[in-house]
Design a protein around this motif. Structure first.
Motif, PDB file in Angstrom:
ATOM      1  N   GLY A  88      17.698   1.025  -4.305  1.00 18.35           N
ATOM      2  CA  GLY A  88      16.964   0.833  -5.448  1.00 18.35           C
ATOM      3  C   GLY A  88      15.554   0.411  -5.448  1.00 18.35           C
ATOM      4  O   GLY A  88      14.766   0.465  -6.331  1.00 18.35           O
ATOM      5  N   VAL A  89      15.188  -0.209  -4.276  1.00 18.55           N
ATOM      6  CA  VAL A  89      14.211  -0.794  -3.923  1.00 18.55           C
ATOM      7  C   VAL A  89      13.076   0.209  -3.238  1.00 18.55           C
ATOM      8  O   VAL A  89      13.518   0.882  -2.402  1.00 18.55           O
ATOM      9  CB  VAL A  89      14.226  -1.963  -3.059  1.00 18.55           C
ATOM     10  CG1 VAL A  89      12.787  -2.779  -2.717  1.00 18.55           C
ATOM     11  CG2 VAL A  89      15.137  -3.012  -3.750  1.00 18.55           C
ATOM     12  N   PHE A  90      11.945   0.220  -3.702  1.00 21.57           N
ATOM     13  CA  PHE A  90      10.848   0.903  -2.916  1.00 21.57           C
ATOM     14  C   PHE A  90       9.463   0.290  -3.063  1.00 21.57           C
ATOM     15  O   PHE A  90       9.377  -0.586  -4.162  1.00 21.57           O
ATOM     16  CB  PHE A  90      10.595   2.397  -3.755  1.00 21.57           C
ATOM     17  CG  PHE A  90      10.252   2.584  -4.946  1.00 21.57           C
ATOM     18  CD1 PHE A  90       8.881   2.552  -5.372  1.00 21.57           C
ATOM     19  CD2 PHE A  90      11.303   2.321  -5.880  1.00 21.57           C
ATOM     20  CE1 PHE A  90       8.691   2.520  -6.869  1.00 21.57           C
ATOM     21  CE2 PHE A  90      10.822   2.532  -7.277  1.00 21.57           C
ATOM     22  CZ  PHE A  90       9.624   2.477  -7.738  1.00 21.57           C
ATOM     23  N   GLN A  91       8.387   0.265  -2.254  1.00 21.38           N
ATOM     24  CA  GLN A  91       7.201  -0.532  -2.139  1.00 21.38           C
ATOM     25  C   GLN A  91       6.234   0.368  -2.518  1.00 21.38           C
ATOM     26  O   GLN A  91       6.259   1.805  -2.203  1.00 21.38           O
ATOM     27  CB  GLN A  91       7.110  -0.885  -0.690  1.00 21.38           C
ATOM     28  CG  GLN A  91       5.632  -1.939  -0.673  1.00 21.38           C
ATOM     29  CD  GLN A  91       5.584  -2.494   0.853  1.00 21.38           C
ATOM     30  OE1 GLN A  91       5.986  -1.678   1.774  1.00 21.38           O
ATOM     31  NE2 GLN A  91       5.015  -3.561   1.013  1.00 21.38           N
ATOM     32  N   VAL A  92       5.298  -0.166  -3.333  1.00 20.73           N
ATOM     33  CA  VAL A  92       4.121   0.816  -3.871  1.00 20.73           C
ATOM     34  C   VAL A  92       2.820   0.135  -3.380  1.00 20.73           C
ATOM     35  O   VAL A  92       2.505  -1.105  -3.369  1.00 20.73           O
ATOM     36  CB  VAL A  92       3.886   0.656  -5.453  1.00 20.73           C
ATOM     37  CG1 VAL A  92       2.844   1.659  -5.861  1.00 20.73           C
ATOM     38  CG2 VAL A  92       5.323   1.115  -6.026  1.00 20.73           C
ATOM     39  N   SER A  93       1.996   0.807  -2.752  1.00 22.57           N
ATOM     40  CA  SER A  93       0.748   0.421  -1.968  1.00 22.57           C
ATOM     41  C   SER A  93      -0.400   1.034  -2.800  1.00 22.57           C
ATOM     42  O   SER A  93      -0.272   2.126  -3.310  1.00 22.57           O
ATOM     43  CB  SER A  93       0.710   0.876  -0.607  1.00 22.57           C
ATOM     44  OG  SER A  93       1.768   0.158   0.117  1.00 22.57           O
ATOM     45  N   ASP A  94      -1.614   0.330  -2.914  1.00 20.97           N
ATOM     46  CA  ASP A  94      -2.906   1.044  -3.389  1.00 20.97           C
ATOM     47  C   ASP A  94      -3.570   1.786  -2.247  1.00 20.97           C
ATOM     48  O   ASP A  94      -3.383   1.446  -1.122  1.00 20.97           O
ATOM     49  CB  ASP A  94      -3.882  -0.002  -3.834  1.00 20.97           C
ATOM     50  CG  ASP A  94      -4.927   0.395  -4.589  1.00 20.97           C
ATOM     51  OD1 ASP A  94      -5.108   1.555  -5.147  1.00 20.97           O
ATOM     52  OD2 ASP A  94      -6.067  -0.266  -4.485  1.00 20.97           O
ATOM     53  N   LEU A 106     -10.402   6.487   1.515  1.00 22.40           N
ATOM     54  CA  LEU A 106     -10.250   7.033   2.482  1.00 22.40           C
ATOM     55  C   LEU A 106      -8.614   7.431   2.360  1.00 22.40           C
ATOM     56  O   LEU A 106      -8.105   7.960   3.532  1.00 22.40           O
ATOM     57  CB  LEU A 106     -10.525   6.442   3.631  1.00 22.40           C
ATOM     58  CG  LEU A 106     -11.942   6.031   3.830  1.00 22.40           C
ATOM     59  CD1 LEU A 106     -12.459   5.120   5.115  1.00 22.40           C
ATOM     60  CD2 LEU A 106     -12.827   7.156   3.776  1.00 22.40           C
ATOM     61  N   ASN A 107      -7.959   7.239   1.419  1.00 19.42           N
ATOM     62  CA  ASN A 107      -6.615   7.555   1.175  1.00 19.42           C
ATOM     63  C   ASN A 107      -5.447   6.336   2.343  1.00 19.42           C
ATOM     64  O   ASN A 107      -4.543   6.981   2.834  1.00 19.42           O
ATOM     65  CB  ASN A 107      -6.346   8.943   1.662  1.00 19.42           C
ATOM     66  CG  ASN A 107      -4.930   9.634   0.761  1.00 19.42           C
ATOM     67  OD1 ASN A 107      -4.566   8.927  -0.263  1.00 19.42           O
ATOM     68  ND2 ASN A 107      -4.172  10.407   1.459  1.00 19.42           N
ATOM     69  N   GLN A 108      -6.322   5.266   2.481  1.00 17.95           N
ATOM     70  CA  GLN A 108      -5.698   4.210   3.349  1.00 17.95           C
ATOM     71  C   GLN A 108      -5.120   3.218   2.514  1.00 17.95           C
ATOM     72  O   GLN A 108      -5.552   2.877   1.646  1.00 17.95           O
ATOM     73  CB  GLN A 108      -6.540   4.047   4.418  1.00 17.95           C
ATOM     74  CG  GLN A 108      -7.101   4.728   5.475  1.00 17.95           C
ATOM     75  CD  GLN A 108      -6.041   5.392   6.164  1.00 17.95           C
ATOM     76  OE1 GLN A 108      -4.971   4.873   6.714  1.00 17.95           O
ATOM     77  NE2 GLN A 108      -6.143   6.804   6.425  1.00 17.95           N
ATOM     78  N   PRO A 109      -3.801   2.899   2.973  1.00 11.43           N
ATOM     79  CA  PRO A 109      -3.314   1.717   1.841  1.00 11.43           C
ATOM     80  C   PRO A 109      -4.058   0.421   2.134  1.00 11.43           C
ATOM     81  O   PRO A 109      -4.751   0.135   3.264  1.00 11.43           O
ATOM     82  CB  PRO A 109      -1.787   1.575   2.639  1.00 11.43           C
ATOM     83  CG  PRO A 109      -2.000   1.897   4.003  1.00 11.43           C
ATOM     84  CD  PRO A 109      -2.934   3.120   3.972  1.00 11.43           C
TER      85      PRO A 109
END
Length: 274
Positions: free
Chosen positions: A38-44, A48-51
């Motif tokens: 149930g865990v996932f990580q969200v990055s901005d 340049l579409n890089q985290p």
């Protein structure tokens, strides 16, 4: 009453704006509907579409809410780590500090440490965020309890005849080759996930705005009706005061007339006596 409603609408405005957190530039790991426990990580993502680290503690919590889930707790991330979740980026969790789940030690990931590596810092520091999808966790737990163990499947494969083993090998190869497009689908999944999130957030914001507008309209109508009901009552009050004034004037005139008549009678009696 009207000012109270206006202040209520203004107080709800920040809540509505939270639903419009920019979600078109985020990356979900693992891919959408592929969370671990149930865990996932969200990055901005930058231009340049890089985290990049883009969320402080409060923004991280609001982002998970905008995605329709909760921010993950330390125990939930720890459980995901034991099930294979491993990243190389710090993310906020519910306890207001950042963590990295590490299985293998790397010098550039979590200071060469393994396990749940923590970083306690200011809540204004920007990191990624770990979110928790309760429905995903329940589904994975149900699947884990209903599926047969892997070792029994391996044992049945070992007891197969050579011809069946060859057939099984060809089937495995075809399955492997057919799984390649699925990887591509998983890479595209975050975009579909973000689109559905934006639709959900927009619909929720519209619902809240419509509710506030209806509430404000109802208050204005009630205030208008109340003012209209006050107008006749004030006219009646004025009429009652006028009638009371007229009655008092009549009584005064009658008393003065009676007093004058009594004085005239007294004068006549005096004259007759003289």
């Amino acid at each position: 009453m009207i000012w109270l409603c206006i202040s209520s609408v203004l107080s709800i405005t920040p809540v509505i704006s939270d639903q419009y957190i920019e979600t078109s530039h985020i990356r979900v790991f693992p891919a959408a509907n592929q969370s671990i426990a149930g865990v996932f990580q969200v990055s901005d993502l930058n231009d340049l579409n890089q985290p990049q680290y883009g969320f402080n503690a409060s923004e991280a919590r609001r982002l998970c809410s905008a995605l329709g889930v909760n921010i993950a707790s330390k125990a939930q991330v720890q459980d995901a780590l034991t099930r294979g979740l491993e990243t190389c980026r710090f993310g906020w969790i519910d306890e207001h500090f950042a963590v990295i789940p590490r299985i293998k030690a790397l010098s550039n990931c979590g200071k060469s440490q393994t396990g749940l590596v923590t970083w306690r810092t200011s809540v204004t520091q920007k990191f990624d965020v770990f979110c928790f999808n309760e429905s995903d966790a329940a589904t994975q737990l149900r699947d884990a309890t209903t599926n047969s163990p892997l070792n029994s499947r391996d044992y049945s494969q070992q007891t197969q005849s050579p011809s069946k083993a060859a057939t099984s090998t060809r089937t495995t190869q075809s399955t492997t080759s057919s799984s390649t497009p699925k990887t591509i689908d998983n890479e595209a999944a975050p975009a579909r996930f973000v689109s559905s999130v934006q639709s959900f957030a927009g619909a929720k914001a519209i619902l809240i705005t419509s509710t506030c507008a209806l509430l404000l309209t109802a208050v204005i109508i009630l205030a208008y009706i109340k003012l209209r009901s006050r107008a006749p009552s004030s006219d009646i009050k004025q009429q009652q005061e006028y009638i009371q004034t007229e009655e008092w004037t009549c009584e005064k005139n009658i008393k003065e007339t009676n007093r004058a008549a009594q004085e005239d009678e007294t004068i006549e009696v005096v004259d007759n006596a003289s």
